[in-house]
Every structure is written in structure tokens, then in C-alpha cells.
Design an enzyme around this catalytic site. Structure first.
Site: not given
Ligand code: UD1
Length: 421
Positions: A22-23, A118, A123, A307, A399
Site C-alpha cells: 500500500k505505502n 490523526c 502528523r 507499522d 484500508r
Molecule cells: C508513512 C507511512 C506510514 C508509516 C510512516 C512511518 C505512507 C502512506 N504512510 O507515513 O504508514 O507509519 O511513514 O514509517 O507511506 N513529521 C513531521 N513533519 C512532517 C512530516 C512528518 O514532523 O512534515 C513527523 C511525523 O509527525 C512523524 C514522523 O515525522 O512523527 C514520521 O512521519 P512520516 O515518515 O512523514 O510518515 P508518513 O509519510 O506520514
């Protein structure tokens, strides 16, 4: 609303075919609108999130065909009619924000409602915006919508991420493929899904090196072309089934898996006394002896994936002795602990750590899936719970897991689906 009713299981036996990731699919689908030509993507699981993303791309003007039986998608974005993502689509899925990079690259503009809060943490998207700003984008938040404008086009830049965010790395990569000059992302995420996205983008003509390491270099090109691609297997689905076998015991063959992507999960399962063998046809997972307690900390790849944290808590709950699980990636990802406690699990939360005193058996009751992986963890706990467990809000589970009930039934689990009256 549908529910799962799960009975305590005997040791699992049989084969299970793992679906596409999915990711990996979600960013690859958004990448397919970077070109006017047709892209064909295979090994696409017909999941709720995937269908939402296809709806979003259609809303932008792309022609989309999804052959669900063949798990194959065609996307052709000859022209994009709008740079705006409607609120209804943005609210459903955080990954909707991954359309920002391609929209900026193609239209120099994007308007996307702020992805909602979320249950697993706040996030934010600040790292995505920081990257875009460095590339010459003016970012504004107005009435809950993020407005991105690259009046003079995107310019390649050196971007250092404070945290190796998966989504920010992907969005910046997507935008940078068509930017003027070279973009270097430092402290980039190195997840296998990033590498899969880079492989797809390279097939489209992008110039990318360093993916899978903490420094990714993208030399912008003038245009991209159509490509075909087969998505990598889902390491979280594979890890979930492996953990199921760890919990119940038994002997199961997983096919369509990539062992390399599962290293951190395999290492922890081996510590807890699960045997994993590499066979030409896949990975054989078995357990005969007693489980051993685990100590783990979630980390960006190649660390242990966040995850898989909830599923391992289910494992720890039925492993005699004390296990400690520390969550470092998300700030609030222990919501499943409350539901597991309702099933009799002994879990204490101390800030970012959960201390679990394992028991031989849990007891079935009514529980609620609070998010995707939390829901998977409840199914796993139900396998070791006396009597029946009724899991509500299973749309969260769907999902990210395609036909999880059918796949478990094929391994001998008594799981059925009912509707709320
Ligand atoms: C992706 C995955 C999700 C997984 C996560 C971490 C998808 C669709 N989802 O989510 O299943 O759990 O990676 O492996 O691929 N953060 C910030 N600022 C930002 C972006 C992120 O502070 O602009 C923080 C987030 O709050 C979190 C951490 O960074 O604490 C990791 O987030 P991120 O790696 O961005 O996860 P996603 O891409 O949302």
C-alpha cells in the site's frame, strides 16, 4: 458497519500470498500524473486507500482504469484540469498530500486541504513545506487549505530534513524530477517504498541516485514519459502474518515477499523463538517452542517499523515474561494498548514505552479498531484469546489489508464478517 468475529485459533498451517505494498502504491500512483503518457502499474491491491487515491487522480483530470481482478492500474493524465484537491478526499487519507509534488511539477500550483489530525499523533507537514519553500514555492495556509505556488517554476536545491520523513522525502522527490537543476535531500528516508518510487520514476526518465541511503540526488529533467512497473510486496502485511504464526504456532509459507525488506522484523521474531527459512518459493515461518520476551524500539528504516509495533504488542501480550516496546516515530501510537487490556493483556504505558507482562492466554470480548495497524493487532490477539472476539470499525483494517479474513481462513482461522444491526 461491518465487524469481524474471530475465534481462538489452533496453530496456523498453509500458504498465504502477500499483496502489493500500500505505502509504495500510493506515491507511485501520484507519480503517474507527472507525465501526459500512460503508465501501467501491476501488483496493486484493491484496498480502500488505493481506490481513494484513484478517485483523487480522476478528480484532477487523469483517466484511470483499475482491473481489480488482475490488480493492474492504468493512469493517463494527458491534461490536468485543476490543481485543487477537494476537502472530502483530503480528509480521508493523509497520503492525499502526496499529490502536491506532482501538481507543483506539472501545474506550478497546488491547493490541498490540510490533511486532518490523526489518532496516532499530530502528523504535521512542515517538512514537506520546508522542502518546497527551498525549491522556490510560496506556501500559505488559508482557511485550512495549503496553497502552494511556484510562480517561476521549481528550482533544485539542497534540502536537509530534520527527521527522515517518508512522505516529505517522497513529495520532494516527486517535485524535483521536473525541477530546474539538482536537488539533494539529506537525512532522507531510506524505506523500501522510497526505493520503489525511485525505480518507477527512473523508468519514467527521471535521474535519481542514492535512494535507499540517507542522501538522494535528483537531477531535474525537462519531461517524463509513460512507464510500466510492478509494485513491491507489502512488508507490513507479510510481517503481520509472520506475527500471527508467532502467536499461534504452526507452519506457514508466505509467497510474494521480499526478505531484505523484512530484516528488522525477522530479527525480532528470531529473538522470540520463531523459525524463518528462506525457500525458493518464499519464506517459511514456523514456531514449535516457547516464545521469548522482546525488547524493541521503532525507528526509521532499517530500524524496526512503527507499522509493526501494534502487532508485536499483541505478541508480547501472550509471551511469558516482561517485554518492552518503545515507540520513537509517532508521539501517540499506543491506542491499541487500551483495547488489548480489555482482552486481559497486562500493559503499562510509561511515556513512549509500553511494559508488557505476558500471559498464556487472553479472553475474547468486544473491541474496536482505532487505526489500521491497531486493528491488525486486535485480530492477532483474538487468535490467542479464549472464546470469541468481536472487532468493530474494521474499515480501518481494510484500508491496508486486502481480504485479511479470507487469507486467515485459508490458514485455518475461524473468522467471519457480520454487519451491525
Ligand atoms: C508513512 C507511512 C506510514 C508509516 C510512516 C512511518 C505512507 C502512506 N504512510 O507515513 O504508514 O507509519 O511513514 O514509517 O507511506 N513529521 C513531521 N513533519 C512532517 C512530516 C512528518 O514532523 O512534515 C513527523 C511525523 O509527525 C512523524 C514522523 O515525522 O512523527 C514520521 O512521519 P512520516 O515518515 O512523514 O510518515 P508518513 O509519510 O506520514
Amino acid at each position: 458497519m461491518e465487524k469481524f468475529i474471530v475465534k481462538q485459533a489452533q496453530p496456523l498451517h498453509g500458504n498465504v500470498k502477500i499483496s502489493g505494498a500500500k505505502n509504495a502504491v500510493l506515491p507511485i500512483l501520484t507519480a503517474s500524473i507527472l507525465t501526459q503518457e500512460r503508465c501501467e502499474i501491476a501488483n496493486v491491491p484493491p484496498l480502500r486507500d488505493v481506490k481513494e487515491m484513484l478517485g483523487l487522480l480522476e478528480g484532477l483530470g487523469a483517466a484511470v482504469k483499475f482491473d481489480e481482478a488482475a490488480e493492474c492500474v492504468q493512469v493517463e493524465a494527458k491534461q490536468l484540469n485543476t490543481c485543487e484537491v477537494p476537502q472530502t478526499q483530503a480528509a480521508k487519507m493523509r497520503a492525499s498530500f502526496l499529490s502536491a509534488g506532482p501538481l507543483l511539477a506539472r501545474l506550478r500550483m497546488a491547493k490541498i486541504p490540510m490533511p486532518g489530525g490523526c489518532p496516532i499523533g499530530s502528523r504535521p507537514i512542515d517538512l514537506h513545506l520546508k522542502g518546497f519553500s527551498a525549491m522556490g514555492v510560496v506556501c500559505r495556509l488559508e482557511h485550512g487549505t495549503v496553497e502552494l505556488i511556484a510562480k517561476n517554476g521549481l528550482k533544485g536545491k539542497n534540502i536537509y530534513l530534520d527527521f527522515p520523513s517518508v512522505g516529505a522525502t517522497e513529495n520532494i522527490m516527486l517535485a524535483a524530477t521536473l525541477a530546474k537543476g539538482t536537488t539533494v535531500i539529506e537525512n532522507a528516508a531510506a524505506e523500501p517504498e522510497i526505493v520503489d518510487l525511485a525505480n518507477f520514476l527512473r523508468k519514467m526518465g527521471a535521474e535519481i541516485t542514492g535512494d535507499g541511503t540517507d542522501t538522494i540526488e535528483i537531477c531535474g529533467v525537462k519531461q517524463l514519459h509513460g512507464a510500466t512497473h510492478c509494485v513491491i510486496p507489502d512488508r507490513m502485511e507479510a510481517g503481520t502474518f509472520m506475527t500471527a504464526v508467532a502467536i499461534t504456532g504452526g507452519d506457514v509459507l508466505l509467497t510474494n515477499v521480499c526478505e531484505e525488506h523484512l530484516k528488522p522484523v525477522i530479527a525480532k521474531l528470531a529473538e522470540s523463538n520463531v523459525k524463518i527459512e528462506h525457500l525458493p518459493e518464499g519464506l517459511r515461518v514456523s514456531r514449535k517452542g516457547k516464545l521469548r520476551p522482546i525488547q524493541l524500539k521503532t525507528m526509521p528504516f532499517p530500524g524496526f517499523p512503527t507499522d509493526m509495533q501494534a502487532q508485536f504488542m499483541s505478541l508480547a501480550a501472550v509471551t511469558k515474561g516482561t517485554s518492552v516496546i518503545t515507540e520513537t516515530v509517532f508521539e501517540n501510537r499506543f491506542l491499541h494498548a487500551g483495547e488489548l487490556q480489555r482482552m486481559g493483556a497486562d500493559i503499562k504505558i510509561d511515556s513512549r514505552s509500553a511494559i508488557i507482562e505476558g500471559k498464556e492466554e487472553l479472553t475474547g470480548t468486544q473491541v474496536r479498531a482505532t487505526d489500521l495497524r491497531a486493528g491488525a493487532a486486535l485480530i492477532l490477539s483474538a487468535l490467542a484469546a479464549k472464546g470469541e472476539t468481536e472487532i468493530s470499525d474494521i474499515y480501518h483494517i481494510e484500508r491496508g489489508y486486502h481480504h485479511i479474513d479470507e487469507k486467515l481462513r485459508a490458514l485455518g482461522v475461524d473468522i467471519r464478517r457480520t454487519k451491525d444491526l
